[in-house]
Design a protein around this motif. Structure first.
Motif, mmCIF file in Angstrom:
data_model
loop_
_atom_site.group_PDB
_atom_site.id
_atom_site.type_symbol
_atom_site.label_atom_id
_atom_site.label_comp_id
_atom_site.label_asym_id
_atom_site.label_seq_id
_atom_site.Cartn_x
_atom_site.Cartn_y
_atom_site.Cartn_z
ATOM 1 N N UNK A 242 0.854 -1.313 0.063
ATOM 2 C CA UNK A 242 0.038 0.042 0.051
ATOM 3 C C UNK A 242 0.767 1.267 0.069
ATOM 4 N N UNK A 243 1.735 1.230 0.830
ATOM 5 C CA UNK A 243 2.804 2.417 0.689
ATOM 6 C C UNK A 243 3.408 2.658 -0.788
ATOM 7 N N UNK A 244 3.986 1.790 -1.285
ATOM 8 C CA UNK A 244 4.547 1.475 -2.508
ATOM 9 C C UNK A 244 3.725 2.579 -3.631
ATOM 10 N N UNK A 269 0.397 16.364 1.135
ATOM 11 C CA UNK A 269 1.275 15.351 0.324
ATOM 12 C C UNK A 269 2.285 14.639 1.310
ATOM 13 N N UNK A 270 3.223 15.628 1.653
ATOM 14 C CA UNK A 270 4.243 15.373 2.580
ATOM 15 C C UNK A 270 3.708 14.914 3.778
ATOM 16 N N UNK A 271 2.631 15.322 4.380
ATOM 17 C CA UNK A 271 2.366 14.755 5.767
ATOM 18 C C UNK A 271 1.364 13.182 5.504
ATOM 19 N N UNK A 272 1.072 13.187 4.174
ATOM 20 C CA UNK A 272 0.586 11.709 4.019
ATOM 21 C C UNK A 272 1.503 10.672 3.680
ATOM 22 N N UNK A 275 3.091 9.525 7.023
ATOM 23 C CA UNK A 275 2.100 8.648 7.708
ATOM 24 C C UNK A 275 2.408 7.188 7.158
ATOM 25 N N UNK A 276 2.458 7.229 5.771
ATOM 26 C CA UNK A 276 2.563 5.961 5.150
ATOM 27 C C UNK A 276 3.712 5.299 5.256
ATOM 28 N N UNK A 277 4.915 5.909 5.483
ATOM 29 C CA UNK A 277 6.165 5.427 5.881
ATOM 30 C C UNK A 277 6.166 5.134 7.389
ATOM 31 N N UNK A 278 5.544 5.960 8.166
ATOM 32 C CA UNK A 278 5.679 5.750 9.640
ATOM 33 C C UNK A 278 4.764 4.509 9.811
ATOM 34 N N UNK A 279 3.483 4.318 9.515
ATOM 35 C CA UNK A 279 2.528 3.262 9.858
ATOM 36 C C UNK A 279 2.589 2.371 8.785
ATOM 37 N N UNK A 280 2.751 2.303 7.466
ATOM 38 C CA UNK A 280 2.475 1.220 6.701
ATOM 39 C C UNK A 280 4.042 0.523 6.471
ATOM 40 N N UNK A 281 4.906 1.415 6.036
ATOM 41 C CA UNK A 281 6.177 0.785 5.486
ATOM 42 C C UNK A 281 7.180 0.594 6.868
ATOM 43 N N UNK A 299 3.777 25.560 11.991
ATOM 44 C CA UNK A 299 3.844 26.345 11.014
ATOM 45 C C UNK A 299 4.203 25.880 9.529
ATOM 46 N N UNK A 300 4.965 24.807 9.545
ATOM 47 C CA UNK A 300 5.418 24.053 8.327
ATOM 48 C C UNK A 300 3.919 23.542 7.758
ATOM 49 N N UNK A 301 3.803 23.795 6.238
ATOM 50 C CA UNK A 301 2.484 23.296 5.512
ATOM 51 C C UNK A 301 2.538 21.881 5.429
ATOM 52 N N UNK A 302 3.757 20.970 5.807
ATOM 53 C CA UNK A 302 3.956 19.499 5.613
ATOM 54 C C UNK A 302 5.292 18.862 5.811
ATOM 55 N N UNK A 303 5.471 17.870 6.370
ATOM 56 C CA UNK A 303 6.618 17.295 6.470
ATOM 57 C C UNK A 303 6.822 15.981 6.390
ATOM 58 N N UNK A 304 7.804 15.320 6.144
ATOM 59 C CA UNK A 304 7.907 14.054 5.820
ATOM 60 C C UNK A 304 9.428 13.496 6.001
ATOM 61 N N UNK A 305 9.774 12.294 6.455
ATOM 62 C CA UNK A 305 10.950 11.834 6.725
ATOM 63 C C UNK A 305 11.577 11.507 5.145
ATOM 64 N N UNK A 306 12.880 11.541 4.956
ATOM 65 C CA UNK A 306 13.533 11.209 3.686
ATOM 66 C C UNK A 306 14.429 10.506 3.618
ATOM 67 N N UNK A 307 14.720 9.461 2.512
ATOM 68 C CA UNK A 307 15.951 8.709 2.598
ATOM 69 C C UNK A 307 15.452 7.361 2.944
ATOM 70 N N UNK A 308 16.388 6.231 3.265
ATOM 71 C CA UNK A 308 15.913 4.998 3.266
ATOM 72 C C UNK A 308 15.349 4.772 4.640
#
Ligand code: ADP
Ligand code: MG
Length: 357
Positions: A242-244, A269-272, A275-281, A299-308
């Motif tokens: 599902x993540x992929x 989309x960053x937030x989604x 969430x997908x990398x945290x909970x699904x992958x 104040x960030x509009x969105x954030x996500x981890x990046x990299x492996x």
């Protein structure tokens, strides 16, 4: 956008950082490799003919691997003296390993006139050689997005890379023109891609594709995702797939928003994606989750981890005037939790590896 999609023949959308890795290279008449880095006390001297899977170990494998892979691709190479210096944080999920490989590959191609730095087609070939070095000699089963970013990105653009056929499109990514900024939050938690987690994720994805009778998860239509996932054998594989598939769709949506000038909306989309990398992958960690949460609540509009994953960096899309406030909120949140101080800095989309004379 597009994490772990590369080895699934998917779409990804990296930028090149403006931070550089510098390789000073002198060709030798013999087949010795003498290699040093200002970032490591480990020095190497070995024969090119002794380079093989796992040898040399450590960072030398990435550099020597490039020579080995050039040779494997049919090029005549010689020994060299190499000195490296890098401004890319090491092991922070920001692709310092690809920066190392691509800087060496660019230098050697230039010195030996291999013609692999000319047009994008040649650069795609060189990226493939660097991937072979990382997979075969350094034995990291990574997918190839990083090397393509380092060699094929253009200033002010994100690179839409289709890993099914290697084709690209340059997507304008000038955040400052929209009053925005991209903030990198390096948690300084050492990730370790060689502890088997990365390979496990890759195995799960390949298993999912096999169970579906498809060459890769790229072939799963996003619209049919729920019904397709029902055919998989267990919930873990389902969550990985599902993540992929959803991440590939988020790449498409990100590109559409960027092309439409609706850059602010990329934040959700960053937030989604996170969430997908945290909970699904399941490739995040407490520090990455905290960086994302602190950034988005300040104040960030969105954030996500990046990299492996499993450490390294997160990125946040922030209104330019809020960058300082978000930075201090993230630093304070880490201090409150007793985590080490993260390193936060803003970046703009940089250019590809090239000769600097
Ligand atoms: P990332 O690519 O996200 O930084 P990796 O684990 O893939 O993380 O690569 C990090 C490794 O790359 C380091 O542990 C080191 O072996 C090597 N490396 C990268 N840059 C340098 C450098 N300038 N000097 C020496 N080794 C380096
Ligand atoms: Mg790497």
């Amino acid at each position: 956008m597009g994490e772990h999609t590369d080895y699934n023949a998917g779409l990804c959308l990296p930028i090149a950082l403006p931070q550089r890795t510098y390789a000073a290279v002198r060709l030798r008449a013999d087949r010795r490799l003498r290699m040093r880095s200002l970032q490591s006390s480990r020095q190497y001297e070995l024969d090119l003919d002794d380079v093989r899977a796992g040898n040399p170990a450590g960072w030398g494998g990435y550099a020597a691997g490039v020579l080995w892979a050039l040779q494997d691709a049919g090029h005549q190479v010689s020994g060299l003296d190499l000195m490296l210096d890098s401004r890319v944080p090491l092991g922070a999920g920001l692709s310092s390993s690809a920066a190392l490989e691509c800087s060496v590959a660019a230098a050697v191609s230039d010195l030996l006139d291999l013609g692999l730095l000319g047009d994008d087609h040649a650069r795609a070939t060189l990226a493939g050689i660097c991937v072979n070095a990382e997979n075969t000699i350094a034995q990291a089963p990574t997918g190839g997005m990083d090397q393509s970013a380092a060699l094929r990105c253009q200033i002010g653009h994100a690179l839409l890379l289709d890993c099914r056929d290697g084709s690209i499109a340059q997507v304008p990514f000038d955040l400052s023109a929209h009053g925005l900024s991209l903030l990198i939050m390096d948690t300084r938690v050492e990730h370790a891609l060689d502890d088997g987690q990365y390979a496990q994720r890759r195995d799960s994805c390949e298993k999912a594709a096999r169970q579906l009778g498809l060459p890769s998860l790229r072939e799963v239509a996003f619209e049919d995702l729920d019904t397709t996932l029902e055919r998989l054998s267990d919930n873990v594989i389902r969550a990985r797939a599902r993540h992929i598939v959803s991440e590939i769709e988020r790449v498409r949506k990100t590109v559409a928003l960027l092309l439409a000038g609706r850059v602010h909306e990329v934040g959700s989309l960053f937030n989604a994606s996170h969430a997908s990398m945290r909970d699904g992958f399941e490739i995040s960690c407490a520090e990455l989750d905290l960086a994302v949460e602190a950034a988005t609540t300040h104040g960030a509009l969105g954030a996500r981890m990046t990299g492996g994953g499993f450490g390294g960096s997160a990125i946040a899309l922030v209104p330019a005037e809020s960058a300082a406030e978000v930075t201090s909120a993230v630093i304070h949140a880490f201090a409150d939790k007793g985590f080490g101080r993260p390193d936060c800095f803003e970046v703009a989309a940089g250019g590809p590896a090239r000769r600097e004379s």
